[in-house]
Design a protein around this motif. Structure first.
Motif, PDB file in Angstrom:
ATOM      1  N   ARG A   6       3.096 -16.288  -9.558  1.00 49.15           N
ATOM      2  CA  ARG A   6       2.689 -15.223  -8.651  1.00 49.15           C
ATOM      3  C   ARG A   6       2.811 -15.649  -7.189  1.00 49.15           C
ATOM      4  O   ARG A   6       2.495 -16.786  -6.832  1.00 49.15           O
ATOM      5  CB  ARG A   6       1.239 -14.854  -8.951  1.00 49.15           C
ATOM      6  N   VAL A   7       3.250 -14.740  -6.361  1.00 48.08           N
ATOM      7  CA  VAL A   7       3.302 -14.984  -4.918  1.00 48.08           C
ATOM      8  C   VAL A   7       1.874 -14.919  -4.399  1.00 48.08           C
ATOM      9  O   VAL A   7       1.157 -13.951  -4.633  1.00 48.08           O
ATOM     10  CB  VAL A   7       4.179 -13.921  -4.207  1.00 48.08           C
ATOM     11  N   ARG A   8       1.463 -15.943  -3.683  1.00 45.23           N
ATOM     12  CA  ARG A   8       0.063 -16.019  -3.250  1.00 45.23           C
ATOM     13  C   ARG A   8      -0.146 -15.604  -1.803  1.00 45.23           C
ATOM     14  O   ARG A   8      -1.222 -15.182  -1.436  1.00 45.23           O
ATOM     15  CB  ARG A   8      -0.439 -17.439  -3.452  1.00 45.23           C
ATOM     16  N   ALA A  31      -1.946  -3.648   1.482  1.00 42.37           N
ATOM     17  CA  ALA A  31      -1.676  -5.041   1.114  1.00 42.37           C
ATOM     18  C   ALA A  31      -2.971  -5.854   1.109  1.00 42.37           C
ATOM     19  O   ALA A  31      -3.177  -6.709   0.246  1.00 42.37           O
ATOM     20  CB  ALA A  31      -0.664  -5.656   2.076  1.00 42.37           C
ATOM     21  N   PHE A  32      -3.869  -5.566   2.055  1.00 39.95           N
ATOM     22  CA  PHE A  32      -5.159  -6.258   2.105  1.00 39.95           C
ATOM     23  C   PHE A  32      -6.089  -5.783   0.997  1.00 39.95           C
ATOM     24  O   PHE A  32      -6.864  -6.563   0.451  1.00 39.95           O
ATOM     25  CB  PHE A  32      -5.835  -6.044   3.464  1.00 39.95           C
ATOM     26  N   GLU A  38      -3.418 -13.664  -2.599  1.00 39.92           N
ATOM     27  CA  GLU A  38      -4.609 -14.406  -2.187  1.00 39.92           C
ATOM     28  C   GLU A  38      -4.794 -14.340  -0.670  1.00 39.92           C
ATOM     29  O   GLU A  38      -5.906 -14.380  -0.166  1.00 39.92           O
ATOM     30  CB  GLU A  38      -4.498 -15.858  -2.622  1.00 39.92           C
ATOM     31  N   ARG A  39      -3.671 -14.256   0.036  1.00 40.80           N
ATOM     32  CA  ARG A  39      -3.719 -14.259   1.498  1.00 40.80           C
ATOM     33  C   ARG A  39      -2.644 -13.332   2.038  1.00 40.80           C
ATOM     34  O   ARG A  39      -1.525 -13.310   1.526  1.00 40.80           O
ATOM     35  CB  ARG A  39      -3.480 -15.690   1.975  1.00 40.80           C
ATOM     36  N   VAL A  40      -3.002 -12.591   3.086  1.00 39.64           N
ATOM     37  CA  VAL A  40      -2.044 -11.707   3.759  1.00 39.64           C
ATOM     38  C   VAL A  40      -2.115 -12.015   5.249  1.00 39.64           C
ATOM     39  O   VAL A  40      -3.196 -12.072   5.830  1.00 39.64           O
ATOM     40  CB  VAL A  40      -2.370 -10.214   3.511  1.00 39.64           C
ATOM     41  N   SER A  41      -0.968 -12.241   5.865  1.00 48.76           N
ATOM     42  CA  SER A  41      -0.882 -12.442   7.309  1.00 48.76           C
ATOM     43  C   SER A  41       0.033 -11.372   7.886  1.00 48.76           C
ATOM     44  O   SER A  41       0.987 -10.951   7.239  1.00 48.76           O
ATOM     45  CB  SER A  41      -0.296 -13.818   7.634  1.00 48.76           C
ATOM     46  N   GLU A  59      -8.566 -12.639  11.711  1.00 50.21           N
ATOM     47  CA  GLU A  59      -8.012 -13.972  11.461  1.00 50.21           C
ATOM     48  C   GLU A  59      -6.659 -13.910  10.739  1.00 50.21           C
ATOM     49  O   GLU A  59      -5.949 -14.894  10.678  1.00 50.21           O
ATOM     50  CB  GLU A  59      -8.998 -14.850  10.666  1.00 50.21           C
ATOM     51  N   SER A  60      -6.307 -12.737  10.235  1.00 51.02           N
ATOM     52  CA  SER A  60      -5.026 -12.570   9.552  1.00 51.02           C
ATOM     53  C   SER A  60      -3.899 -12.185  10.502  1.00 51.02           C
ATOM     54  O   SER A  60      -2.742 -12.186  10.109  1.00 51.02           O
ATOM     55  CB  SER A  60      -5.152 -11.503   8.469  1.00 51.02           C
TER      56      SER A  60
END
Length: 64
Positions: A6-8, A31-32, A38-41, A59-60
């Protein structure tokens, strides 16, 4: 797809133009909201970052 495949981390490049950013904001929020990553930027131009501050975690946001 197994959990190890899985893409994290998802990195979204926000559009440069204000109108385009407004139109894509619901996609960024989705997406969030989803549990897929696990993380979205979000890469966003500094002058447009304020528009997203109320919609996503500060913070993203990665300003450039």
């Amino acid at each position: 797809m197994s959990s190890s495949d899985r893409v994290r981390h998802l990195c979204v490049r926000a559009p440069n133009w204000l109108g385009d950013l407004v139109m894509v904001t619901p996609v960024i929020q989705a997406a969030f909201a989803g549990a897929r990553f696990e993380r979205v930027s979000v890469l966003v131009r500094a002058p447009l970052a304020k528009l997203l501050e109320g919609s996503v975690r500060k913070e993203s946001l990665v300003r450039f």
